[in-house]
Design a protein around this motif. Structure first.
Motif, PDB file in Angstrom:
ATOM      1  N   PHE A  12      34.014  30.114  29.674  1.00 42.53           N
ATOM      2  CA  PHE A  12      34.104  31.563  29.598  1.00 42.53           C
ATOM      3  C   PHE A  12      33.743  32.017  28.189  1.00 42.53           C
ATOM      4  CE2 PHE A  12      38.292  29.866  28.534  1.00 42.53           C
ATOM      5  CZ  PHE A  12      38.590  30.524  27.347  1.00 42.53           C
ATOM      6  N   ARG A  13      33.409  33.305  28.102  1.00 47.52           N
ATOM      7  CA  ARG A  13      33.170  33.939  26.807  1.00 47.52           C
ATOM      8  C   ARG A  13      34.209  35.043  26.599  1.00 47.52           C
ATOM      9  NH1 ARG A  13      27.812  36.704  27.532  1.00 47.52           N
ATOM     10  NH2 ARG A  13      28.395  36.648  29.754  1.00 47.52           N
ATOM     11  N   VAL A  14      34.544  35.310  25.355  1.00 51.02           N
ATOM     12  CA  VAL A  14      35.422  36.433  25.011  1.00 51.02           C
ATOM     13  C   VAL A  14      34.831  37.143  23.798  1.00 51.02           C
ATOM     14  CG1 VAL A  14      37.551  35.429  25.938  1.00 51.02           C
ATOM     15  CG2 VAL A  14      36.880  34.941  23.583  1.00 51.02           C
ATOM     16  N   PRO A  15      35.196  38.398  23.577  1.00 49.30           N
ATOM     17  CA  PRO A  15      34.640  39.120  22.432  1.00 49.30           C
ATOM     18  C   PRO A  15      35.022  38.476  21.106  1.00 49.30           C
ATOM     19  CG  PRO A  15      35.695  40.624  23.988  1.00 49.30           C
ATOM     20  CD  PRO A  15      36.063  39.242  24.410  1.00 49.30           C
ATOM     21  N   PHE A  71      37.545  33.883  39.553  1.00 50.26           N
ATOM     22  CA  PHE A  71      38.796  33.130  39.567  1.00 50.26           C
ATOM     23  C   PHE A  71      38.705  31.871  38.701  1.00 50.26           C
ATOM     24  CE2 PHE A  71      39.659  35.402  43.662  1.00 50.26           C
ATOM     25  CZ  PHE A  71      40.844  36.002  43.268  1.00 50.26           C
ATOM     26  N   THR A  72      37.554  31.193  38.742  1.00 51.94           N
ATOM     27  CA  THR A  72      37.398  29.977  37.941  1.00 51.94           C
ATOM     28  C   THR A  72      37.475  30.299  36.462  1.00 51.94           C
ATOM     29  OG1 THR A  72      36.061  28.908  39.654  1.00 51.94           O
ATOM     30  CG2 THR A  72      35.865  28.052  37.411  1.00 51.94           C
ATOM     31  N   ALA A  73      36.759  31.333  36.034  1.00 54.04           N
ATOM     32  CA  ALA A  73      36.786  31.722  34.625  1.00 54.04           C
ATOM     33  C   ALA A  73      38.186  32.161  34.210  1.00 54.04           C
ATOM     34  CB  ALA A  73      35.778  32.844  34.371  1.00 54.04           C
ATOM     35  N   ALA A  74      38.861  32.907  35.081  1.00 59.07           N
ATOM     36  CA  ALA A  74      40.201  33.389  34.762  1.00 59.07           C
ATOM     37  C   ALA A  74      41.179  32.227  34.589  1.00 59.07           C
ATOM     38  CB  ALA A  74      40.688  34.328  35.857  1.00 59.07           C
ATOM     39  N   ALA A 102      28.160  31.864  30.760  1.00 63.77           N
ATOM     40  CA  ALA A 102      29.497  31.813  31.348  1.00 63.77           C
ATOM     41  C   ALA A 102      30.028  33.234  31.496  1.00 63.77           C
ATOM     42  CB  ALA A 102      30.425  30.996  30.447  1.00 63.77           C
ATOM     43  N   PRO A 103      30.901  33.477  32.459  1.00 65.07           N
ATOM     44  CA  PRO A 103      31.495  34.814  32.582  1.00 65.07           C
ATOM     45  C   PRO A 103      32.176  35.228  31.277  1.00 65.07           C
ATOM     46  CG  PRO A 103      31.985  33.500  34.523  1.00 65.07           C
ATOM     47  CD  PRO A 103      31.369  32.565  33.528  1.00 65.07           C
TER      48      PRO A 103
END
Length: 292
Positions: free
Chosen positions: A67-70, A105-108, A186-187
């Motif tokens: 996943f990515r985040v800011p 759901f997978t990324a979460a 990635a999400p």
């Protein structure tokens, strides 16, 4: 999505403090408050301590594959807030969970796994926004004043609650519209909304949102593990969304009939399932079609 026609733009002093050059341009979506400057996004923010805590958390999650985040940008002074503005690196992608539920759901779950050792932040105790209050109602920690049209369906859902014994941790409680998807990436998980609840509750909120607002069928609940505890997180997630709707309408307001009908439909499905497990007939509820 529509663009806010009068979105505020950050002054030149803010751009300079974040070492940014270029013309600010309003971004579509969200609350219409974000603007893009080059490879950065600026957004007006509230509590400085809240932003600094979120910045530390998100910047510590950079470089993950799932996943990515800011990434929050520091100002020339080292802080992450300048005159009420914060800046992050732009994340490519678009929201919209339909057709992407499994990826969401997978990324979460990978995101929450990365947060499993984070301590409970004390700031959660002082949040008084409608969603924080609604969350406390859902878990039996508080009560709230809601319109008469909401009181009875809330009471019916409260009667369905049973004790659960799942560990709490830091979770994102508003994932459905805050995961961005882009080919080859990635999400991206944005607009972190912190709660101290079981991970399954965050997933259940996504399921409830899908059933209420995104045309998902009852089979979306199969994304959750089977069992009473997952069932109970769905009860609490539905209470959470319904109470928040009531609080936003105000004690003397009335949510739109279409919204209330949606809650009645999903509540009927959930009540039928739970009372079926308990060996009871739904009392006064209209039986609904569909399976879980």
């Amino acid at each position: 999505m529509t663009r806010a026609p009068h979105a505020a733009l950050p002054p030149l002093s803010v751009l300079r403090a974040f070492r940014l050059t270029g013309r600010p341009r309003p971004l579509d979506g969200g609350q219409g408050q974000s603007v893009r400057v080059g490879d950065a996004v600026l957004k007006p923010v509230g509590d400085r301590a809240d932003v600094e805590w979120t910045a530390r958390l998100m910047n510590g999650l950079q470089g993950r594959k799932a996943f990515r985040v800011p990434q929050f940008l520091p100002s020339v002074s080292g802080g992450h807030v300048v005159d009420g503005w914060a800046a992050t690196r732009f994340l490519t992608g678009e929201p919209g969970p339909v057709g992407r539920w499994d990826s969401l759901f997978t990324a979460a779950r990978d995101f929450h796994q990365a947060l499993r050792d984070e301590p409970r932040p004390e700031r959660l105790d002082v949040y008084r926004h409608p969603w924080a209050v609604a969350d406390r109602v859902a878990w039996g920690d508080s009560t709230a004043e809601v319109p008469a049209s909401v009181r009875r369906p809330v009471a019916r859902l409260l009667a369905l609650r049973e004790p659960v014994a799942m560990p709490d941790q830091l979770v994102h409680g508003d994932l459905t519209g805050n995961v961005l998807f882009a080919p080859g990436h990635a999400p991206a998980i944005i607009d972190f909304s912190p709660y101290w609840r079981p991970v399954a509750y965050a997933d259940a909120i996504v399921v409830v949102d899908g059933l209420l607002h995104h045309g998902a069928g009852p089979s979306l609940a199969d994304s959750l593990p089977s069992g009473v505890e997952s069932e109970q997180t769905l009860v609490r997630a539905l209470i959470f969304r319904l109470v928040a709707l009531g609080i936003l309408a105000g004690p003397d307001g009335t949510p739109a009939d279409q919204e209330l009908l949606g809650f009645a439909r999903v509540s009927g499905l959930l009540e039928e399932r739970i009372r079926g497990r308990r060996g009871q007939e739904p009392t006064g509820a209209r039986r609904t079609s569909g399976t879980w």
